[in-house]
Design an enzyme around this catalytic site. Sequence first.
Site, short mmCIF file in Angstrom:
data_model
loop_
_atom_site.label_atom_id
_atom_site.label_comp_id
_atom_site.label_asym_id
_atom_site.label_seq_id
_atom_site.Cartn_x
_atom_site.Cartn_y
_atom_site.Cartn_z
N ASP A 338 0.85 -1.18 0.00
CA ASP A 338 0.00 0.00 0.00
C ASP A 338 0.88 1.23 0.00
OD1 ASP A 338 0.65 -1.28 2.45
OD2 ASP A 338 -0.68 0.03 3.56
N GLU A 531 12.30 1.36 7.74
CA GLU A 531 11.29 0.51 7.13
C GLU A 531 11.60 0.21 5.68
OE1 GLU A 531 7.79 2.72 6.43
OE2 GLU A 531 6.45 1.02 6.64
#
Length: 610
Positions: A338, A531
Site C-alpha cells: 500500500d 522501514e
Amino acid sequence: MRPELAAVLLLVVYAFVGPSTASTEASESATEQAVHVCDETNTRNWNIYCNGPILEAVNHHALFNDSKSYVDMPIRQSPDETIAAWRKIFGDTPPEKVDETKLHSFLDEYFSPPGSELVNCTPSDWIPHPPKIMQITDPKLRQWALELHEIWKHLCKQIRPEIAQHPDRYSLLDVPYEFIAPGGRFREFYYWDAYWIIKGLIVSEMYNTTQNMIRNLAHMVERFGFVPNGGRVYYLQRSQPPMLIPMVYEYYEATNDKNFIREILPVLEKELDFWHKNRTLDMSIKGRNVTVFLYRTNSNVPRPESFKEDVRTALPIPEAKKPTFWKDKASAAESGWDFSTRWFADHKTLYTIHTTRIVPIDLNALICWNYDILEYLYEQVGNMIASEYYREKRVIFRKTLNLVFYNRTLGAWFDYNLDTEQQNTMFYPSIVVPLFTGCYHALNQGKSERLFEYMQNVGAFNFSGGIPTSIIKDSEEQWDFPNGWSPLNHMAIEGLRKSENAQMQDQAYRLAKKWVEGNYRVFEKTSHMWEKYDVIGTIPRPGAGGEYDVQDGFGWTNGAILDLLNTYNDRIKLSQGYTKACTTAVPNVLVMALCLVVSVLGALLLTQKS
Ligand SMILES: *[C@@H]1O[C@H](CO)[C@@H](O)[C@H](O)[C@H]1NC(C)=O
Ligand SMILES: *[C@@H]1O[C@H](CO)[C@@H](O)[C@H](O)[C@H]1NC(C)=O
Ligand SMILES: *[C@@H]1O[C@H](CO)[C@@H](O)[C@H](O)[C@H]1NC(C)=O
Ligand SMILES: *[C@@H]1O[C@H](CO)[C@@H](O)[C@H](O)[C@H]1NC(C)=O
Ligand SMILES: *[C@@H]1O[C@H](CO)[C@@H](O)[C@H](O)[C@H]1NC(C)=O
Ligand SMILES: *[C@@H]1O[C@H](CO)[C@@H](O)[C@H](O)[C@H]1NC(C)=O
C-alpha cells in the site's frame, strides 16, 4: 445488468445523493451497503474506532498529523459512556462545525495517549552473544549484528494485563504472549512482517519468542477465523500475505519441534480455509476453469487508521464509486503493497486503483508454497494421507500458475488483469516470489534462468542499493521506485541463491552484499534501521513517499539483515577501505586521497591481525 443501464442508474443515484460532502454518511446512502472494518458483530467499541462522530470530527479537523494516532488511543470509560458524554457536549453537531478547542479538551478528558496499553519487555530467551551471530567473520558486521540483536529488546511489547478487564476500552486486540513489533507507529503485531522478524529471531536463537509470535497469530485464527493485518480492531476486515504457514516451517526447520507442529496444524488448516472460502475467484482462461486467489476485503469505507487520507484521495471520485475505491485501497493494504502503481489501472494515479481486478502472482505463489509446506509438515508428523492431499493440490495449482501468470515470450510470471485479460509485464519484484517459493517444476530449471534473464534485461540489478519496488519513476507511492523493501530484496536474494545456476547464485551474493552494505551505511549515519530504503545513488538514505513518514525500528529490516549475515557469515565483508569520509557527498581530491591512505593502512592492519 447491461452496462448502459448501470451507467444511467449511477447517474440518477449521483444526482440524488448530490455532490461530495467528504463524509461517510453520503456513501452509505449510495447504492452499495457500507461495510465497516469493525461493527457490532466483532467488537463493542466499533462506534469509537471504526465509525461514528468522534472519528469523523477528529479527522475532519486533522487533529493529528498521523491519522493512526486517534484510533490507537484507549478510552477511559466504556464506549457507551464515551459516546454519551460526546452527545451531551456536542449533540448532533456535524463534524465540520465541532469546535476544535472543545474537541481537544474532550480527547484529553476521555482518552489516553496512543500506545499506553503496551509495555516494553525483555524476551526471556534473549542472550547477549548468540552463537550464530558470533560466527559472522567480519568484525564490524558482527558488532552491527549484535546491535540489531539488542534492538529486539526495544521492539518487544507486552499488553498490559489490565486490558483483559475492559477489552472494549482499547482498539488493541488482546494477544496472550509477548511479541516483537515492527517499530515506530506500528506498535502492535503485524502479520507478514512477522515472517522476517522470525527469520531474524532464529539467527538470534530466540526460539521461544518465535513460538510466542506464532502462537499469537494462531490465537487470532482461532478467534476470528483468519490473521488480521495487525493487532487492532480496525484491521478486522483484511489480512496480509499468507505467511503463517511459512513461519511455522521456519520454526520447525530450526527446532525440529514435532509436538508443536502436531498442535498447530489444525489452526494452519483453518487459516488456509479462510483464503479458500473468502479470497478465491473461479475464472476461465484458455478454455479451462481454474481457481485463483485475490486480495479482496469486504470493507468499503475509509480505513480508520488512514481516515483523512482516504477521504482526501476520494475527492475526485463520484460519490457512487467511492465504496469501490475504498475497497480497492483496503485490498491493496491487504496485499502489503500500500500503495503501488502495480494496482493502478493506468499505472500512474491512485484514483484508478483496482486491486480487486488484479490476480496477483505473489499471493498465488505463496499459496502454492503453503501447500508445499503442509505436504512436508504432515509427512514429518506421519500423516501420509494429508500429506498426499496437499502434494496433489500443489501439483494442480502449479499448472494454474503456469496457465494464468506465465508469459512464454518474456520468460517470467506476471500479475493477471481481469479487465484487460492481459498480464502486467512491467517489472515489479513480486515476480520473484515463484522462484522464492519454488513454485515451478523442479526439473524445469530453464524457467528460473529465463526469469533471471528478464530481470537482467530490465535492469533490476543495476541499482547501487538493491532492487527497487518498480521502475516507474514518477510515482509518489511508497511501494514503487526508488524505494527498496527488505521482504522483496530478501525474497529475490533467496530465490536466486536457492537456484541451481551458478550465475544466479553469484547475483544473489552480490545483491545480498549491496543490501547489507546499504543498510549498514544508513545505520552508521542515522543510528537507526528503517522501514524502507532509497536504492539509487551513491549516498544511501531512508526511503520516502506514501501516506505516512518513513518509520524506524524496524522489525523486518533487522530480521532480513540478520538472516543474510548468517547465510553469508564468512563471505560478506564490508568493502575494503570503506570509511565514513569516503561517502562524503562532495567528491574532493583530498578526501579521496585520504580514503586511499586509510584503506591501505586498514588492509595492512587486517593482514597483520590474521
Ligand atoms: C505536524 O507536522 C507539521 C509539519 O511537518 C509539524 O510542524 C507539526 O509540529 C506536526 N504536528 C504534530 C501535532 O505533530
Ligand atoms: C522456553 O520455553 C520452555 C517451554 O515453555 C520453557 O521451559 C523454558 O524455560 C523457556 N526458556 C526460556 C529461556 O525462556
Ligand atoms: C468468510 O466468508 C464466510 C461466508 O462465505 C463468512 O461467513 C465469514 O465471516 C468470512 N470470514 C471472514 C474472516 O471474513
Ligand atoms: C467451465 O465452467 C463453465 C461454467 O461453469 C462450464 O459451462 C464449462 O463446461 C467449464 N469448462 C470446462 C473445460 O470444464
Ligand atoms: C506476454 O508478453 C508479450 C510480450 O510483451 C505480450 O505481447 C503478451 O500480451 C503477454 N501475454 C499476456 C497473456 O499478457
Ligand atoms: C544494466 O547493467 C548492465 C551491465 O552493466 C548493462 O549492460 C545494461 O544495459 C543495464 N540495463 C539497463 C536497463 O540499464
